[in-house]
Design an enzyme around this catalytic site. Structure first.
Site, mmCIF file in Angstrom:
data_model
loop_
_atom_site.group_PDB
_atom_site.id
_atom_site.type_symbol
_atom_site.label_atom_id
_atom_site.label_comp_id
_atom_site.label_asym_id
_atom_site.label_seq_id
_atom_site.Cartn_x
_atom_site.Cartn_y
_atom_site.Cartn_z
ATOM 1 N N HIS A 36 -2.602 4.279 1.714
ATOM 2 C CA HIS A 36 -4.017 2.831 2.376
ATOM 3 C C HIS A 36 -2.824 1.528 1.294
ATOM 4 C CE1 HIS A 36 -7.322 3.632 2.496
ATOM 5 N NE2 HIS A 36 -7.825 4.901 1.694
ATOM 6 N N ASP B 11 -4.390 1.363 6.539
ATOM 7 C CA ASP B 11 -5.328 0.931 6.691
ATOM 8 C C ASP B 11 -6.471 2.142 7.081
ATOM 9 O OD1 ASP B 11 -8.509 0.086 8.352
ATOM 10 O OD2 ASP B 11 -7.531 -1.475 6.968
#
Length: 139
Positions: free
Chosen positions: A120, A124
């Site tokens: 992450h 995204d």
């Protein structure tokens, strides 16, 4: 930000799985990628080097994304782990006939589970899920 994509592909060898890197895949279409796999520096060549015990550290360094197919060994489901500094890994599993609903009927269809593990900090979540959905559509 990297301006290249080096795809690592897990291959089975007598001493275990190795993950050689196919370099500069960023501009390839699916048919280009398949052709590349057949060339001397392609996956077949790297897999043979691995099986022959001749693969080098350089052959396995620097990948940005990994594809692993545990389905070749009968895996039905699992969550692959990212090898840093890579951004993500796609795990593919066995294709098995399963009951699914089509209309008002339960029918047998070949199903393959896919798993995408991603960092992450680099990707995204929305983009990662859309990528996985695109893979599903193409497969």
């Amino acid at each position: 930000k990297r301006n290249f994509v080096d795809i690592s592909v897990a291959v089975a060898t007598p001493t275990g799985l190795l993950v050689p890197v196919l370099r500069n895949c960023q501009n390839m279409k699916f048919h280009d990628f398949e052709r590349y796999l057949a060339f001397i520096k392609g996956l077949g060549h790297l897999a043979k080097k691995g099986r022959d015990g001749k693969i080098t550290i350089e052959d396995m360094q620097g990948g940005t994304f990994t594809i692993s197919n545990g389905g070749t060994f009968g895996s039905l489901m699992g969550t692959p782990i990212i090898n840093p500094p890579q951004s993500a890994i796609l795990g593919m599993h066995s294709i098995v006939n399963r009951p699914v609903v089509r209309g008002d009927e339960i029918v047998s269809r070949p199903i393959m589970y896919l798993a995408l593990t991603y960092d992450h900090r680099l990707l995204d979540g929305k983009d990662a899920v859309l990528f996985l959905k695109r893979i599903q559509t193409l497969v």
